[in-house]
Design a protein around this motif. Structure first.
Motif, PDB file in Angstrom:
ATOM      1  N   ALA A 160      47.256  20.381  81.538  1.00  0.00           N
ATOM      2  CA  ALA A 160      46.866  21.601  81.953  1.00  0.00           C
ATOM      3  C   ALA A 160      45.235  21.390  82.066  1.00  0.00           C
ATOM      4  CB  ALA A 160      47.164  22.921  81.321  1.00  0.00           C
ATOM      5  N   GLN A 161      44.580  21.159  81.228  1.00  0.00           N
ATOM      6  CA  GLN A 161      43.069  21.058  81.305  1.00  0.00           C
ATOM      7  C   GLN A 161      42.627  20.215  82.043  1.00  0.00           C
ATOM      8  OE1 GLN A 161      42.462  20.231  77.128  1.00  0.00           O
ATOM      9  NE2 GLN A 161      42.330  22.219  76.109  1.00  0.00           N
ATOM     10  N   ARG A 162      43.328  18.939  82.162  1.00  0.00           N
ATOM     11  CA  ARG A 162      43.032  18.022  83.246  1.00  0.00           C
ATOM     12  C   ARG A 162      43.164  18.469  84.727  1.00  0.00           C
ATOM     13  NH1 ARG A 162      46.373  13.137  82.820  1.00  0.00           N
ATOM     14  NH2 ARG A 162      44.949  12.386  84.248  1.00  0.00           N
ATOM     15  N   HIS A 163      44.256  19.363  84.659  1.00  0.00           N
ATOM     16  CA  HIS A 163      44.369  19.917  85.904  1.00  0.00           C
ATOM     17  C   HIS A 163      43.229  20.747  86.492  1.00  0.00           C
ATOM     18  CE1 HIS A 163      46.522  22.700  89.003  1.00  0.00           C
ATOM     19  NE2 HIS A 163      46.934  21.755  89.299  1.00  0.00           N
ATOM     20  N   ARG A 164      42.800  21.446  85.485  1.00  0.00           N
ATOM     21  CA  ARG A 164      41.722  22.682  85.799  1.00  0.00           C
ATOM     22  C   ARG A 164      40.463  21.783  86.006  1.00  0.00           C
ATOM     23  NH1 ARG A 164      44.393  25.275  81.815  1.00  0.00           N
ATOM     24  NH2 ARG A 164      43.042  24.625  80.498  1.00  0.00           N
ATOM     25  N   ALA A 165      40.310  20.622  85.128  1.00  0.00           N
ATOM     26  CA  ALA A 165      39.009  20.023  85.337  1.00  0.00           C
ATOM     27  C   ALA A 165      38.816  19.185  86.678  1.00  0.00           C
ATOM     28  CB  ALA A 165      38.877  18.955  84.280  1.00  0.00           C
ATOM     29  N   GLU A 166      40.195  18.695  87.273  1.00  0.00           N
ATOM     30  CA  GLU A 166      39.976  18.117  88.639  1.00  0.00           C
ATOM     31  C   GLU A 166      40.143  18.853  89.717  1.00  0.00           C
ATOM     32  OE1 GLU A 166      39.116  15.124  88.931  1.00  0.00           O
ATOM     33  OE2 GLU A 166      39.213  14.500  86.866  1.00  0.00           O
ATOM     34  N   GLN A 167      40.330  20.379  89.501  1.00  0.00           N
ATOM     35  CA  GLN A 167      40.708  21.452  90.343  1.00  0.00           C
ATOM     36  C   GLN A 167      42.029  21.102  91.295  1.00  0.00           C
ATOM     37  OE1 GLN A 167      36.942  21.423  92.595  1.00  0.00           O
ATOM     38  NE2 GLN A 167      36.443  23.121  91.154  1.00  0.00           N
ATOM     39  N   GLY A 168      42.835  20.539  90.400  1.00  0.00           N
ATOM     40  CA  GLY A 168      44.352  20.216  91.207  1.00  0.00           C
ATOM     41  C   GLY A 168      44.934  21.344  91.779  1.00  0.00           C
ATOM     42  N   LEU A 169      45.698  21.109  92.825  1.00  0.00           N
ATOM     43  CA  LEU A 169      46.499  21.886  93.583  1.00  0.00           C
ATOM     44  C   LEU A 169      47.576  22.542  92.893  1.00  0.00           C
ATOM     45  CD1 LEU A 169      47.190  23.222  96.329  1.00  0.00           C
ATOM     46  CD2 LEU A 169      48.664  21.170  96.814  1.00  0.00           C
ATOM     47  N   GLY A 170      47.783  23.869  93.068  1.00  0.00           N
ATOM     48  CA  GLY A 170      48.781  24.585  92.324  1.00  0.00           C
ATOM     49  C   GLY A 170      48.384  25.395  90.985  1.00  0.00           C
TER      50      GLY A 170
END
Length: 375
Positions: A139-149
């Motif tokens: 989840a942290q990686r998703h936020r850091a990369e501004q992932g979709l969803g």
């Protein structure tokens, strides 16, 4: 006797070359499994697109096999394969059966990893074994990369898929063993899932009763940690039916003690020793016997703390206050008495089994270490 006054280690009882051989060979089999999985994925990609360039993983790509392998190498106490080994010894250590014991030991490590990852998702746990949990990292990686969803959903999905592979490979490792071993494995797996499901539904429904709390603790904790690994090892070793029954009876007593201690550590444990936050069971209102005892013993002045626990609104100060109130009301003392009683009965049951001295000493040492552990 208490967790604070005894410093036994889970690997302390009669750790010999034989147990080390089992654990070392289990590690080797797991590494072989991970290599085979990675090779199979590479081959599948080459077969599907032989003339195409290898696709890039992207900023949110996950090395499925690598993640599983890396998490697997971060060993905990290795209690389950250790108990399987001693069950095998008690069962007779039949000639030619060590290979199957190694399969069981490796599979138990993967099953445990599956259970931990999914349990962390369901409990929203931030850490495990002193490091961030898989769903949190993803989840942290998703936020850091501004992932979709949704980042939390992404983290949960990654963790679920990695744990699915752990369960699948554990089951395949057990597949070549005897029918009696596979039947015990199947029962252990369904007990584990049923116990976890009861935990989820009874927490959400704010339901607590002694019978259900004990069943949850036994199914999701004691059985797959103590009883079934011991039984699996014994079956592989060639144990007769009477020996298996005796080991199951001993295992359930030790497993119940394990579960009570687990609940105590979940409320009052030292995070630097347990590798996970203290008080999470209170924040989520888990249907443990500790909270049933709290409902019976807490004075009226502390009832609002239990109400907040039921409502899921306990903040950090509320958790601290409830922890202290439960100690003052005698909840922790009752838990320690329950552990002591279960331990005494387990030792008496081992007297009845009359196993050979080396295994007897190992099992008694493990029972004490399990009951009075601090992590």
């Amino acid at each position: 006797m208490s967790a604070e006054t005894t410093a036994l280690k889970l690997d302390a009882p009669d750790t010999t070359a034989t147990i080390e051989s089992t654990l070392t060979r289990a590690d080797s089999l797991l590494e072989t499994t991970f290599l085979e999985l990675a090779s199979a994925l590479d081959q599948a990609a080459a077969d599907n697109a032989p003339d195409e360039a290898t696709p890039t993983a992207g900023p949110l790509g996950v090395d499925l096999v690598g993640e599983l392998a890396e998490r697997s190498r971060n060993h905990g106490k290795r209690l389950r394969p250790t108990l399987a080994h001693w069950g095998w010894v008690v069962g007779g250590a039949a000639p030619g059966s060590h290979d199957d014991l190694v399969r069981i030991a490796s599979a138990l490590e993967l099953l445990h990893l599956f259970a931990l990852i999914q349990d962390d998702v369901m409990d929203r746990s931030d850490s495990r074994r002193g490091r961030p949990t898989l769903h949190v990292v993803a989840a942290q990686r998703h936020r850091a990369e501004q992932g979709l969803g949704d980042d939390a959903l992404f983290g949960d999905s990654v963790a679920t898929l990695v744990s699915d592979l752990a369960l699948s490979e554990a089951t395949l490792l057990v597949a070549p063993t005897a029918a009696t071993v596979r039947a015990a494995w199947r029962l252990m797996a369904v007990e584990l899932v049923e116990g976890q499901l009861l935990d989820v539904t009874h927490t959400a429904g704010r339901r607590r009763d002694h019978a259900t709390s004990r069943r949850i603790a036994r199914f999701k904790s004691g059985r797959y940690t103590i009883t079934r690994p011991l039984q699996l090892g014994a079956l592989v070793g060639g144990a007769d039916e009477q020996t298996v029954r005796g080991l199951i009876a001993w295992g359930d007593l030790v497993g119940d003690a394990f579960a009570v201690r687990d609940d105590v550590l979940g409320v009052w444990g030292d995070p630097t020793l347990t590798g996970k936050p203290a008080g999470d069971d209170l924040r989520s209102g888990k249907p443990t016997e500790l909270l049933i005892w709290a409902a019976e013993l807490l004075p009226p002045s502390d009832r609002p703390l239990l109400d907040a626990c039921d409502a899921g609104t306990l903040d950090d100060a509320g958790v601290d206050a409830l922890q202290q109130a439960m100690v003052a009301a005698g909840v922790r003392e009752r838990a320690e008495q329950a552990v002591a009683d279960l331990s005494r009965r387990a030792h008496a049951r081992l007297d009845d089994l009359a196993v050979e001295p080396r295994a007897d000493a190992a099992l008694r040492g493990l029972a004490d270490a399990i009951a009075w552990r601090s992590s």
